[in-house]
Design an enzyme around this catalytic site. Sequence first.
Site, PDB file in Angstrom:
ATOM      1  N   ASP A 124       0.866  -1.177   0.000  1.00  0.00           N
ATOM      2  CA  ASP A 124       0.000   0.000   0.000  1.00  0.00           C
ATOM      3  C   ASP A 124       0.902   1.226   0.000  1.00  0.00           C
ATOM      4  OD1 ASP A 124      -1.658   2.111   0.371  1.00  0.00           O
ATOM      5  OD2 ASP A 124      -2.823   1.222   2.011  1.00  0.00           O
ATOM      6  N   ASN A 151       2.252   3.405 -12.811  1.00  0.00           N
ATOM      7  CA  ASN A 151       0.833   3.559 -13.128  1.00  0.00           C
ATOM      8  C   ASN A 151      -0.009   3.894 -11.908  1.00  0.00           C
ATOM      9  OD1 ASN A 151      -1.830   2.793 -14.630  1.00  0.00           O
ATOM     10  ND2 ASN A 151      -1.753   1.446 -12.848  1.00  0.00           N
ATOM     11  N   TYR A 218      -5.156  16.406  -7.035  1.00  0.00           N
ATOM     12  CA  TYR A 218      -4.852  15.438  -8.095  1.00  0.00           C
ATOM     13  C   TYR A 218      -4.210  16.153  -9.281  1.00  0.00           C
ATOM     14  CZ  TYR A 218      -5.676  11.875 -11.701  1.00  0.00           C
ATOM     15  OH  TYR A 218      -5.528  10.957 -12.714  1.00  0.00           O
ATOM     16  N   LYS A 222      -0.363  15.426 -10.639  1.00  0.00           N
ATOM     17  CA  LYS A 222      -0.077  14.912 -11.977  1.00  0.00           C
ATOM     18  C   LYS A 222       0.772  15.899 -12.781  1.00  0.00           C
ATOM     19  CE  LYS A 222      -2.050  10.844 -11.963  1.00  0.00           C
ATOM     20  NZ  LYS A 222      -1.328   9.602 -12.269  1.00  0.00           N
ATOM     21  N   VAL A 251     -10.594   7.176 -19.221  1.00  0.00           N
ATOM     22  CA  VAL A 251     -10.559   5.789 -19.679  1.00  0.00           C
ATOM     23  C   VAL A 251     -11.539   5.058 -18.759  1.00  0.00           C
ATOM     24  CG1 VAL A 251      -9.102   3.720 -19.793  1.00  0.00           C
ATOM     25  CG2 VAL A 251      -8.130   5.957 -20.367  1.00  0.00           C
ATOM     26  N   SER A 253     -12.808   2.855 -16.029  1.00  0.00           N
ATOM     27  CA  SER A 253     -12.139   2.157 -14.916  1.00  0.00           C
ATOM     28  C   SER A 253     -12.872   2.463 -13.609  1.00  0.00           C
ATOM     29  CB  SER A 253     -10.687   2.600 -14.773  1.00  0.00           C
ATOM     30  OG  SER A 253     -10.612   3.837 -14.092  1.00  0.00           O
TER      31      SER A 253
HETATM   32  N1  LIG Z   1      -9.102   6.100 -15.614  1.00  0.00           N
HETATM   33  C1  LIG Z   1      -8.911   7.305 -16.081  1.00  0.00           C
HETATM   34  O1  LIG Z   1      -9.822   7.942 -16.577  1.00  0.00           O
HETATM   35  C2  LIG Z   1      -7.546   7.923 -16.032  1.00  0.00           C
HETATM   36  C3  LIG Z   1      -7.293   9.063 -16.810  1.00  0.00           C
HETATM   37  C4  LIG Z   1      -6.041   9.638 -16.792  1.00  0.00           C
HETATM   38  C5  LIG Z   1      -5.048   9.084 -16.014  1.00  0.00           C
HETATM   39  N2  LIG Z   1      -5.294   7.987 -15.257  1.00  0.00           N
HETATM   40  C6  LIG Z   1      -4.212   7.437 -14.418  1.00  0.00           C
HETATM   41  O2  LIG Z   1      -3.992   6.094 -14.746  1.00  0.00           O
HETATM   42  C7  LIG Z   1      -3.550   5.385 -13.605  1.00  0.00           C
HETATM   43  C8  LIG Z   1      -4.411   4.153 -13.397  1.00  0.00           C
HETATM   44  O3  LIG Z   1      -5.761   4.529 -13.218  1.00  0.00           O
HETATM   45  P1  LIG Z   1      -6.981   3.507 -13.312  1.00  0.00           P
HETATM   46  O4  LIG Z   1      -8.128   4.284 -13.799  1.00  0.00           O
HETATM   47  O5  LIG Z   1      -6.566   2.291 -14.036  1.00  0.00           O
HETATM   48  O6  LIG Z   1      -7.214   3.191 -11.767  1.00  0.00           O
HETATM   49  P2  LIG Z   1      -7.974   1.969 -11.080  1.00  0.00           P
HETATM   50  O7  LIG Z   1      -8.793   1.212 -12.066  1.00  0.00           O
HETATM   51  O8  LIG Z   1      -8.628   2.542  -9.890  1.00  0.00           O
HETATM   52  O9  LIG Z   1      -6.779   1.009 -10.624  1.00  0.00           O
HETATM   53  C9  LIG Z   1      -5.846   1.437  -9.693  1.00  0.00           C
HETATM   54  C10 LIG Z   1      -4.823   0.352  -9.437  1.00  0.00           C
HETATM   55  O10 LIG Z   1      -3.905   0.810  -8.458  1.00  0.00           O
HETATM   56  C11 LIG Z   1      -3.956  -0.010  -7.295  1.00  0.00           C
HETATM   57  N3  LIG Z   1      -3.840   0.870  -6.138  1.00  0.00           N
HETATM   58  C12 LIG Z   1      -4.714   1.835  -5.731  1.00  0.00           C
HETATM   59  N4  LIG Z   1      -4.285   2.427  -4.609  1.00  0.00           N
HETATM   60  C13 LIG Z   1      -3.100   1.842  -4.302  1.00  0.00           C
HETATM   61  C14 LIG Z   1      -2.174   2.003  -3.243  1.00  0.00           C
HETATM   62  N5  LIG Z   1      -2.409   2.883  -2.261  1.00  0.00           N
HETATM   63  N6  LIG Z   1      -1.064   1.253  -3.216  1.00  0.00           N
HETATM   64  C15 LIG Z   1      -0.848   0.326  -4.177  1.00  0.00           C
HETATM   65  N7  LIG Z   1      -1.693   0.130  -5.211  1.00  0.00           N
HETATM   66  C16 LIG Z   1      -2.812   0.860  -5.256  1.00  0.00           C
HETATM   67  C17 LIG Z   1      -5.298  -0.734  -7.381  1.00  0.00           C
HETATM   68  O11 LIG Z   1      -5.262  -2.020  -6.813  1.00  0.00           O
HETATM   69  P3  LIG Z   1      -5.571  -2.306  -5.267  1.00  0.00           P
HETATM   70  O12 LIG Z   1      -6.887  -1.662  -4.977  1.00  0.00           O
HETATM   71  O13 LIG Z   1      -5.550  -3.773  -5.146  1.00  0.00           O
HETATM   72  O14 LIG Z   1      -4.435  -1.670  -4.563  1.00  0.00           O
HETATM   73  C18 LIG Z   1      -5.435  -0.913  -8.892  1.00  0.00           C
HETATM   74  O15 LIG Z   1      -4.675  -2.011  -9.323  1.00  0.00           O
HETATM   75  C19 LIG Z   1      -3.609   6.386 -12.454  1.00  0.00           C
HETATM   76  O16 LIG Z   1      -2.317   6.919 -12.247  1.00  0.00           O
HETATM   77  C20 LIG Z   1      -4.534   7.446 -12.954  1.00  0.00           C
HETATM   78  O17 LIG Z   1      -4.295   8.680 -12.351  1.00  0.00           O
HETATM   79  C21 LIG Z   1      -6.518   7.394 -15.261  1.00  0.00           C
END
Ligand SMILES: NC(=O)c1ccc[n+]([C@@H]2O[C@H](COP(=O)([O-])OP(=O)(O)OC[C@H]3O[C@@H](n4cnc5c(N)ncnc54)[C@H](OP(=O)(O)O)[C@@H]3O)[C@@H](O)[C@H]2O)c1
Length: 342
Positions: A124, A151, A218, A222, A251, A253
């Site tokens: 974590d 990521n 946030y 970033k 995206v 998610s």
């Molecule tokens: N989705 C979007 O629209 C979007 C847009 C632009 C940028 N991004 C960026 O892309 C990246 C991934 O986003 P996502 O949308 O794929 O997020 P997500 O679906 O919420 O997945 C987050 C991942 O990180 C892990 N995680 C969360 N908190 C954590 C912690 N404290 N320590 C270790 N692992 C942790 C989660 O697993 P566990 O819960 O098992 O830890 C999960 O595997 C992020 O950096 C986000 O800012 C996303």
Amino acid sequence: MAFSCAILDAYLSILQSNKILAYSSLLFASIGLVKYVFFGLKLTNLFLQLFILSGKSLKKYGAGKGAWALVTGASDGIGKEFSLQLGKAGFNIVLVSRTESKLVDLSSEINGKYGVETKVLPVDFAENKSSDYAALAALIEPLDVTVLVNNVGQSHSIPVPFAEVDDTELTRIITINDLATLKVTKLVIPKLIAKKKGLILTMGSFGGLFPTPYLSVYSGSKSFLQHWSSALAAELKPKGVDVELVLSYLVTSAMSKVRKASTFIPNPKTFVASTLSSIGLQRGAQGRPATSTPHWSHAIFQFFVENTVGIWSDFVSNQNLQMHIAIRKRALKKAEREKKAL
Ligand SMILES: NC(=O)c1ccc[n+]([C@@H]2O[C@H](COP(=O)([O-])OP(=O)(O)OC[C@H]3O[C@@H](n4cnc5c(N)ncnc54)[C@H](OP(=O)(O)O)[C@@H]3O)[C@@H](O)[C@H]2O)c1
Ligand SMILES: *[C@@H]1O[C@H](CO)[C@@H](O)[C@H](O)[C@H]1NC(C)=O
């Protein structure tokens, strides 16, 4: 037609008789031409990079030859897709995120589908524990890690004015998005420099590209990554290591809370495929060194804004503010409905 020719004739005869006007007209026309040509080149470059040119091959980083990729936030969303697609490309994968059960499931999926090796480490990153970093260092010590995907990321649970941001949320966002990214990268860099080979991808966001009201922490976390990553890219280029900040609009998610993919909101699979096939191409992030906006719709959106109203314009900030005020209202209403249903 005859009318416009008459105007042109009149204009030309004035130019003939007035040298100052003639020279300044020429000057302005040249400035216009130069701007036009540059814009044309940028636009052409955008389309070439989106639809014609291909990115660097992952083979360059040892895919299929025993090299390892380390992915943080690997168990869900974009990180899960990075892990799957890098495994498919032939990398062994180190998976890091909080939930061990999800990591173990994904690890056997990758292993079974692609026949590569995997290792998992539950961490974590919000806890900032030195024992976790020591464990990660020990885990990768014997491995030929050549690819790092930074990521992991957290956003605000719902849009919120900065003055009302919960202190715990504030600290978690900065610790996970920034501090952890720096610390993990520091663990991996010596290996890449020693091999004179490697790739560091870091997930940026349009939330950091645009100043984003109601997601201010946030947004700042970033945009921190943008400058840090670009600086690092310049440092490591002479050492043979590629560093790239990856920009994205929404995206589908858990984090974005968007379930249905659409033109401007791809699913993680499509998004990651566009990223891994365009390493080294800026695509929508024209003019930003070591930065890429890989997905075509995000790229065109960014290019359009950058070349019209601009990213730091009052107009954009205000649109963004109104949008997030509306999202906050809906989120608060939903929370109230759910509370009543209990
Ligand atoms: N989705 C979007 O629209 C979007 C847009 C632009 C940028 N991004 C960026 O892309 C990246 C991934 O986003 P996502 O949308 O794929 O997020 P997500 O679906 O919420 O997945 C987050 C991942 O990180 C892990 N995680 C969360 N908190 C954590 C912690 N404290 N320590 C270790 N692992 C942790 C989660 O697993 P566990 O819960 O098992 O830890 C999960 O595997 C992020 O950096 C986000 O800012 C996303
Ligand atoms: C993170 O951990 C390190 C090492 O234990 C400590 O020095 C630092 O103050 C911590 N930082 C935060 C923000 O918790």
